[in-house]
Write a protein that holds these residues in place. Structure first.
Motif, PDB file in Angstrom:
ATOM      1  N   ILE A  19     117.032  64.694  67.680  1.00 17.60           N
ATOM      2  CA  ILE A  19     116.175  65.882  67.615  1.00 17.60           C
ATOM      3  C   ILE A  19     115.114  65.724  66.533  1.00 17.60           C
ATOM      4  O   ILE A  19     113.936  66.036  66.743  1.00 17.60           O
ATOM      5  N   LEU A  20     115.502  65.226  65.377  1.00 20.16           N
ATOM      6  CA  LEU A  20     114.530  65.009  64.301  1.00 20.16           C
ATOM      7  C   LEU A  20     113.472  63.984  64.705  1.00 20.16           C
ATOM      8  O   LEU A  20     112.287  64.148  64.391  1.00 20.16           O
ATOM      9  N   GLU A  21     113.867  62.929  65.408  1.00 19.12           N
ATOM     10  CA  GLU A  21     112.895  61.935  65.883  1.00 19.12           C
ATOM     11  C   GLU A  21     111.900  62.570  66.843  1.00 19.12           C
ATOM     12  O   GLU A  21     110.689  62.340  66.730  1.00 19.12           O
ATOM     13  N   ALA A  22     112.403  63.375  67.777  1.00 16.71           N
ATOM     14  CA  ALA A  22     111.520  64.029  68.748  1.00 16.71           C
ATOM     15  C   ALA A  22     110.563  64.996  68.057  1.00 16.71           C
ATOM     16  O   ALA A  22     109.369  65.035  68.377  1.00 16.71           O
ATOM     17  N   LEU A  23     111.076  65.763  67.105  1.00 13.97           N
ATOM     18  CA  LEU A  23     110.221  66.721  66.398  1.00 13.97           C
ATOM     19  C   LEU A  23     109.166  66.012  65.560  1.00 13.97           C
ATOM     20  O   LEU A  23     108.008  66.466  65.489  1.00 13.97           O
ATOM     21  N   ALA A  24     109.524  64.893  64.946  1.00 17.16           N
ATOM     22  CA  ALA A  24     108.549  64.112  64.179  1.00 17.16           C
ATOM     23  C   ALA A  24     107.448  63.599  65.102  1.00 17.16           C
ATOM     24  O   ALA A  24     106.254  63.670  64.769  1.00 17.16           O
TER      25      ALA A  24
END
Length: 184
Positions: A19-24
């Motif tokens: 999720i953090l990768e996608a949001l970044a």
């Protein structure tokens, strides 16, 4: 867009990383808070570690800092995701307890009527947990299980993680590139 990402002590830290990768990649401003329970799980699961998550976050908050920006309703966000959401964190959200920053940020998110998504990763579901899920839902949270679908014919673990990531971020109107929807 600004989202708070909470990581609690349930198994499934790779979901948080995905999720953090996608949001970044989407350019979303993220505020990360990781509980001590999550740090223990990271150490025993051997997957993503705290440094992996913090490298992806815009701002990182100490879970003991109840004076952090995300503890106040006047700090505007577009919502919060708790992934994985442990049974203990679910119980805190359901009861309105705010003894750490993650629980306080969740309380503020509900208080301000912002979107709160709880991505649970625990089975089986005993009656108290089911009642807590219902209470959290009734308080305004979206309760999801970190349970990937298989209609997109996943070939690896990353594709399973991507499915859950896309479904969670759907709750905020965010499209994750490469997600194959049913019928498309």
């Amino acid at each position: 867009m600004r989202l708070v990402i909470g990581v609690s002590g349930g198994s499934g830290i790779p979901y948080a990383q995905s999720i953090l990768e996608a949001l970044a990649a989407l350019g979303v401003d993220t505020h990360l808070v990781v509980t001590s329970g999550a740090k223990r799980v990271m150490a025993s699961e051997g997957g993503p570690q705290l440094a992996d998550l913090t490298a992806l976050a815009g701002t990182v908050h100490d879970d003991r800092d109840l004076g952090a920006s995300i503890a106040s309703g006047s700090f505007r966000t577009d919502g919060m995701v708790i992934v994985p959401c442990s049974a203990g964190t679910l119980a805190k959200v359901a009861a309105g307890l705010a003894d750490n920053l993650l629980a306080r940020a969740a309380h503020v998110t509900l208080k301000e009527r912002r979107r709160l998504v709880l991505a649970l990763r625990e089975d089986p579901l005993p009656r108290p947990m089911l009642l807590n899920m219902l209470s959290a839902h009734d308080a305004g949270a979206t309760v999801m299980t970190a349970s990937p679908g298989f209609y997109h014919a996943p070939q690896n673990v990353e594709q399973l993680l991507h499915f859950v990531t896309a479904r969670v971020l759907d709750q905020f109107g965010l499209d994750v590139p490469g997600f194959r929807r049913w019928g498309e």
